[in-house]
Scaffold this motif. Structure first.
Motif, PDB file in Angstrom:
ATOM      1  N   VAL A 112      57.322 -17.356  -7.925  1.00  0.00           N
ATOM      2  CA  VAL A 112      57.661 -18.759  -8.559  1.00  0.00           C
ATOM      3  C   VAL A 112      58.409 -18.275  -9.851  1.00  0.00           C
ATOM      4  CG1 VAL A 112      56.935 -20.987  -9.362  1.00  0.00           C
ATOM      5  CG2 VAL A 112      55.801 -19.910  -7.526  1.00  0.00           C
ATOM      6  N   PRO A 113      59.386 -18.963 -10.097  1.00  0.00           N
ATOM      7  CA  PRO A 113      60.173 -18.416 -11.463  1.00  0.00           C
ATOM      8  C   PRO A 113      59.490 -18.960 -12.727  1.00  0.00           C
ATOM      9  CG  PRO A 113      61.719 -19.334  -9.936  1.00  0.00           C
ATOM     10  CD  PRO A 113      60.371 -19.394  -9.073  1.00  0.00           C
ATOM     11  N   ALA A 114      59.184 -17.932 -13.441  1.00  0.00           N
ATOM     12  CA  ALA A 114      58.322 -18.339 -14.675  1.00  0.00           C
ATOM     13  C   ALA A 114      59.078 -19.152 -15.764  1.00  0.00           C
ATOM     14  CB  ALA A 114      57.919 -16.988 -15.389  1.00  0.00           C
ATOM     15  N   LEU A 115      58.007 -19.998 -16.566  1.00  0.00           N
ATOM     16  CA  LEU A 115      58.954 -20.757 -17.554  1.00  0.00           C
ATOM     17  C   LEU A 115      58.167 -20.243 -18.747  1.00  0.00           C
ATOM     18  CD1 LEU A 115      59.359 -24.276 -15.976  1.00  0.00           C
ATOM     19  CD2 LEU A 115      61.078 -22.507 -16.441  1.00  0.00           C
ATOM     20  N   PRO A 116      58.828 -20.310 -19.818  1.00  0.00           N
ATOM     21  CA  PRO A 116      57.946 -19.794 -21.163  1.00  0.00           C
ATOM     22  C   PRO A 116      56.773 -20.512 -21.563  1.00  0.00           C
ATOM     23  CG  PRO A 116      60.349 -20.053 -21.787  1.00  0.00           C
ATOM     24  CD  PRO A 116      60.152 -20.863 -20.283  1.00  0.00           C
ATOM     25  N   SER A 118      64.568 -33.710 -27.131  1.00  0.00           N
ATOM     26  CA  SER A 118      63.824 -32.544 -27.803  1.00  0.00           C
ATOM     27  C   SER A 118      62.272 -32.702 -27.852  1.00  0.00           C
ATOM     28  CB  SER A 118      64.293 -32.301 -29.042  1.00  0.00           C
ATOM     29  OG  SER A 118      64.365 -33.355 -29.925  1.00  0.00           O
ATOM     30  N   VAL A 119      61.592 -31.675 -27.734  1.00  0.00           N
ATOM     31  CA  VAL A 119      60.157 -31.761 -27.963  1.00  0.00           C
ATOM     32  C   VAL A 119      59.925 -30.674 -29.217  1.00  0.00           C
ATOM     33  CG1 VAL A 119      57.844 -31.625 -26.831  1.00  0.00           C
ATOM     34  CG2 VAL A 119      59.665 -32.416 -25.779  1.00  0.00           C
ATOM     35  N   GLY A 120      58.990 -31.072 -30.164  1.00  0.00           N
ATOM     36  CA  GLY A 120      58.591 -29.851 -31.239  1.00  0.00           C
ATOM     37  C   GLY A 120      57.128 -29.611 -30.878  1.00  0.00           C
ATOM     38  N   TYR A 121      56.888 -28.280 -31.045  1.00  0.00           N
ATOM     39  CA  TYR A 121      55.544 -27.766 -31.090  1.00  0.00           C
ATOM     40  C   TYR A 121      55.121 -27.400 -32.282  1.00  0.00           C
ATOM     41  CZ  TYR A 121      55.503 -27.924 -25.914  1.00  0.00           C
ATOM     42  OH  TYR A 121      55.187 -28.371 -24.611  1.00  0.00           O
ATOM     43  N   PHE A 122      53.788 -27.835 -32.763  1.00  0.00           N
ATOM     44  CA  PHE A 122      53.288 -27.255 -34.089  1.00  0.00           C
ATOM     45  C   PHE A 122      51.921 -26.900 -33.868  1.00  0.00           C
ATOM     46  CE2 PHE A 122      56.775 -30.297 -34.583  1.00  0.00           C
ATOM     47  CZ  PHE A 122      57.575 -30.027 -35.324  1.00  0.00           C
ATOM     48  N   VAL A 123      51.359 -25.823 -34.808  1.00  0.00           N
ATOM     49  CA  VAL A 123      50.133 -25.464 -34.520  1.00  0.00           C
ATOM     50  C   VAL A 123      49.369 -25.974 -36.061  1.00  0.00           C
ATOM     51  CG1 VAL A 123      48.688 -23.446 -34.114  1.00  0.00           C
ATOM     52  CG2 VAL A 123      50.861 -23.418 -33.108  1.00  0.00           C
ATOM     53  N   LYS A 124      48.274 -26.619 -35.397  1.00  0.00           N
ATOM     54  CA  LYS A 124      47.455 -26.833 -36.348  1.00  0.00           C
ATOM     55  C   LYS A 124      46.444 -25.952 -36.984  1.00  0.00           C
ATOM     56  CE  LYS A 124      47.289 -32.040 -36.175  1.00  0.00           C
ATOM     57  NZ  LYS A 124      46.350 -33.020 -35.934  1.00  0.00           N
ATOM     58  N   ASP A 125      46.948 -24.658 -37.360  1.00  0.00           N
ATOM     59  CA  ASP A 125      46.015 -23.667 -37.755  1.00  0.00           C
ATOM     60  C   ASP A 125      47.080 -22.439 -38.335  1.00  0.00           C
ATOM     61  OD1 ASP A 125      44.486 -21.269 -37.898  1.00  0.00           O
ATOM     62  OD2 ASP A 125      43.406 -21.640 -36.357  1.00  0.00           O
ATOM     63  N   ASP A 126      47.134 -22.367 -39.838  1.00  0.00           N
ATOM     64  CA  ASP A 126      47.966 -21.516 -40.475  1.00  0.00           C
ATOM     65  C   ASP A 126      47.577 -20.056 -40.357  1.00  0.00           C
ATOM     66  OD1 ASP A 126      45.927 -21.627 -42.091  1.00  0.00           O
ATOM     67  OD2 ASP A 126      47.011 -22.333 -43.694  1.00  0.00           O
ATOM     68  N   SER A 127      46.689 -19.540 -39.585  1.00  0.00           N
ATOM     69  CA  SER A 127      46.256 -18.202 -39.296  1.00  0.00           C
ATOM     70  C   SER A 127      47.084 -17.723 -38.469  1.00  0.00           C
ATOM     71  CB  SER A 127      44.669 -18.276 -39.395  1.00  0.00           C
ATOM     72  OG  SER A 127      44.311 -18.832 -38.390  1.00  0.00           O
ATOM     73  N   HIS A 128      47.715 -18.202 -37.555  1.00  0.00           N
ATOM     74  CA  HIS A 128      48.515 -17.842 -36.537  1.00  0.00           C
ATOM     75  C   HIS A 128      50.039 -17.692 -36.396  1.00  0.00           C
ATOM     76  CE1 HIS A 128      44.830 -17.708 -33.813  1.00  0.00           C
ATOM     77  NE2 HIS A 128      44.604 -18.632 -34.555  1.00  0.00           N
ATOM     78  N   ASP A 129      50.728 -16.627 -36.196  1.00  0.00           N
ATOM     79  CA  ASP A 129      52.002 -16.740 -35.792  1.00  0.00           C
ATOM     80  C   ASP A 129      52.238 -17.409 -34.323  1.00  0.00           C
ATOM     81  OD1 ASP A 129      52.697 -15.455 -38.394  1.00  0.00           O
ATOM     82  OD2 ASP A 129      52.388 -13.317 -37.279  1.00  0.00           O
ATOM     83  N   SER A 130      53.506 -17.929 -34.124  1.00  0.00           N
ATOM     84  CA  SER A 130      53.540 -18.456 -32.811  1.00  0.00           C
ATOM     85  C   SER A 130      55.074 -18.300 -32.220  1.00  0.00           C
ATOM     86  CB  SER A 130      53.402 -20.097 -32.754  1.00  0.00           C
ATOM     87  OG  SER A 130      54.474 -20.670 -33.499  1.00  0.00           O
ATOM     88  N   MET A 131      55.343 -18.052 -30.982  1.00  0.00           N
ATOM     89  CA  MET A 131      56.359 -17.608 -30.558  1.00  0.00           C
ATOM     90  C   MET A 131      56.514 -17.918 -28.759  1.00  0.00           C
ATOM     91  SD  MET A 131      57.868 -13.543 -30.392  1.00  0.00           S
ATOM     92  CE  MET A 131      56.832 -13.377 -28.980  1.00  0.00           C
ATOM     93  N   TRP A 132      57.632 -18.297 -28.530  1.00  0.00           N
ATOM     94  CA  TRP A 132      57.792 -18.380 -27.085  1.00  0.00           C
ATOM     95  C   TRP A 132      57.655 -16.866 -26.406  1.00  0.00           C
ATOM     96  CZ3 TRP A 132      56.942 -22.998 -25.394  1.00  0.00           C
ATOM     97  CH2 TRP A 132      57.391 -23.976 -26.329  1.00  0.00           C
ATOM     98  N   LEU A 133      57.138 -16.910 -25.410  1.00  0.00           N
ATOM     99  CA  LEU A 133      57.089 -15.832 -24.403  1.00  0.00           C
ATOM    100  C   LEU A 133      57.285 -16.156 -22.973  1.00  0.00           C
ATOM    101  CD1 LEU A 133      55.714 -12.829 -23.734  1.00  0.00           C
ATOM    102  CD2 LEU A 133      53.645 -14.083 -23.170  1.00  0.00           C
ATOM    103  N   LEU A 134      58.293 -15.393 -22.220  1.00  0.00           N
ATOM    104  CA  LEU A 134      58.682 -15.538 -20.952  1.00  0.00           C
ATOM    105  C   LEU A 134      57.962 -14.702 -20.162  1.00  0.00           C
ATOM    106  CD1 LEU A 134      60.466 -16.969 -19.025  1.00  0.00           C
ATOM    107  CD2 LEU A 134      62.026 -15.431 -19.186  1.00  0.00           C
ATOM    108  N   PRO A 135      56.830 -14.950 -19.201  1.00  0.00           N
ATOM    109  CA  PRO A 135      55.919 -14.206 -18.620  1.00  0.00           C
ATOM    110  C   PRO A 135      56.754 -13.612 -17.387  1.00  0.00           C
ATOM    111  CG  PRO A 135      55.091 -16.348 -18.787  1.00  0.00           C
ATOM    112  CD  PRO A 135      56.421 -16.479 -19.368  1.00  0.00           C
ATOM    113  N   PRO A 136      56.214 -12.701 -16.630  1.00  0.00           N
ATOM    114  CA  PRO A 136      56.895 -12.048 -15.407  1.00  0.00           C
ATOM    115  C   PRO A 136      56.664 -13.318 -14.326  1.00  0.00           C
ATOM    116  CG  PRO A 136      54.860 -11.079 -15.740  1.00  0.00           C
ATOM    117  CD  PRO A 136      54.955 -11.769 -17.006  1.00  0.00           C
ATOM    118  N   ASP A 137      57.590 -13.202 -13.187  1.00  0.00           N
ATOM    119  CA  ASP A 137      57.565 -14.165 -12.150  1.00  0.00           C
ATOM    120  C   ASP A 137      56.385 -13.614 -11.301  1.00  0.00           C
ATOM    121  OD1 ASP A 137      59.588 -15.551 -13.349  1.00  0.00           O
ATOM    122  OD2 ASP A 137      60.915 -14.277 -11.771  1.00  0.00           O
ATOM    123  N   ILE A 138      55.031 -14.437 -11.362  1.00  0.00           N
ATOM    124  CA  ILE A 138      53.925 -13.891 -10.868  1.00  0.00           C
ATOM    125  C   ILE A 138      53.625 -14.780  -9.508  1.00  0.00           C
ATOM    126  CG2 ILE A 138      51.315 -13.930 -11.212  1.00  0.00           C
ATOM    127  CD1 ILE A 138      52.117 -13.575 -14.368  1.00  0.00           C
TER     128      ILE A 138
END
Length: 406
Positions: A65-69, A386-406
């Motif tokens: 199945v093609p992966a999405l981020p 558009s959809v915005g994603y925000f993290v309520k925790d300033d101790s983390h960096d965040s980044m989109w990740l594209l997994p392998p097709d599993i």
């Protein structure tokens, strides 16, 4: 399971231990049935792939199945090995622990198939799903500047904000391009013994908003004035990555964020959109919080074309990793075609505006949960939602990740 037997001659007690069957001993037909039942849950398929190698071998012939981020969050501190990931397709939260040691902090880039680039304390390229790590030279890991007294600012060395890869990091000829806060753009070839970093003398005094590879060329959005720099990249006789030529492309006709404009610019990105270098600008109307996006693809050196529809694609946008992906037909949870999903990598505690998702990390790692507040209000956006994603925790960096097709 234990069975106790008594010897007739001596009266001694003899214990026989029967081992419970291992998961790896399950028949392939049953493993395939389990895998097919997980077709609608990407996070469950990811867990499936971590059970044992024999399970992965059993489904080798099954269509993927093609992966999405996913949205990836860095470890909390130096002693924490665990990365957290949110899968928008099924709303699941996962903990990811690399197989070979801590991945490090400072998410600065990634590549398709689960690869992440971290910069703290040293540069590393690791696959979160296979545990593989790309070997780098000491000069590459420490990111020493090859020119004495080069750059500007108070920092002694390069301050890396993003790293992009020209091709899969395990392939021959993969080139890393690093966008820095104080040394412009730096290049280095993966897999070249003793390789260090190369700097373009003409760009070290410029600040860049974003960089991206497209059709083997490197593009960078210059902070001020509004230009797009196109770099031809090659290799010298020793196999090291070098700058061959650069071209200035005027973007001022795209910039309407002036004092007389009804809206202001929040951020600018450059992405590969169907083979075209495309500049994406996030704007907000003055006095109105909802963001909207303007996109312009470069047709040739002097021609821009505005993008008003993404068709069957969705664009995942962020400071350290951006990717336009094809969204297959059918239901994919919160992921839809013709949408931009953006994350600014910063925490947001104010009231939600527009269509925004807020992720809250539980303090209890045993029961990691995300509490999602989703307001369905769409801003006017040239037919692209558009959809915005925000993290309520300033101790983390965040980044989109594209997994392998599993």
């Amino acid at each position: 399971m234990e069975e106790t037997k008594r010897s007739r001659r001596t009266g001694a007690t003899r214990t026989t231990v029967r081992q419970c069957p291992s998961f790896s001993m399950l028949p392939d037909d049953l493993i395939i049935i389990i895998y097919r039942l997980l077709a609608e849950s990407p996070s469950s398929r990811a867990r499936f792939a971590t059970i044992c190698s024999s399970w992965c071998a059993a489904i080798a012939a099954e269509p993927r199945v093609p992966a999405l981020p996913w949205l990836l969050l860095s470890p909390r501190g130096a002693e924490d090995r665990t990365l957290r990931a949110h899968c928008p397709e099924d709303g699941a939260a996962m903990r990811l622990q690399p197989w070979r040691g801590a991945v490090g902090r400072g998410l600065v880039g990634g590549y398709d198939g689960g690869w992440v680039v971290t910069s703290q304390p040293l540069l590393r390229i690791v696959n979160l799903f296979t545990g593989d790590e790309v070997p780098l030279s000491e000069k590459q890991r420490t990111m020493d500047c090859p020119i004495v007294n080069h750059g500007f600012g108070d920092a002694r060395g390069p301050v890396v904000s993003k790293i992009v890869l020209s091709q899969p990091p395990t392939s021959d000829g993969c080139i890393m391009a690093a966008m820095t806060e104080n040394h412009g753009i730096m290049l280095s070839r993966v897999g070249c013994p003793g390789e260090g970093w190369t700097i373009h003398d003409a760009c070290h005094c410029f600040r860049f908003k974003d960089i991206a590879f497209c059709n083997s060329d490197l593009y960078g959005v210059v902070h001020c004035p509004s230009y797009l720099l196109k770099y031809k990249i090659g290799m010298n006789k020793g196999g090291a990555a070098v700058f061959i030529a650069h071209t200035w492309i005027d973007m001022r006709m795209l910039d309407n964020s002036t004092s007389a404009s009804p809206y202001m610019e929040n951020a600018s990105y450059v992405v590969n959109l169907n083979g075209y270098p495309t500049v994406v600008v996030i704007n907000r109307w003055w006095g109105y919080p909802n963001p909207f996006f303007r996109m312009f693809k470069l047709i040739n050196t002097n021609t821009w074309s505005q993008v008003t529809m993404l068709g069957d694609h969705a664009l995942f946008l962020g400071p350290t990793f951006s990717k336009a992906v094809n969204v297959p037909t059918g239901s994919h949870g919160n992921i839809e075609r013709n949408h931009v999903y953006y994350s600014n990598g910063l925490s947001r505690s104010s009231e939600a505006h527009g269509d925004e998702v807020f992720l809250t990390i539980s303090n209890n790692d045993v029961d990691l949960k995300y509490n999602i507040n989703h307001r369905k209000i769409i801003a006017s956006n040239y037919k692209i939602k558009s959809v915005g994603y925000f993290v309520k925790d300033d101790s983390h960096d965040s980044m989109w990740l594209l997994p392998p097709d599993i």
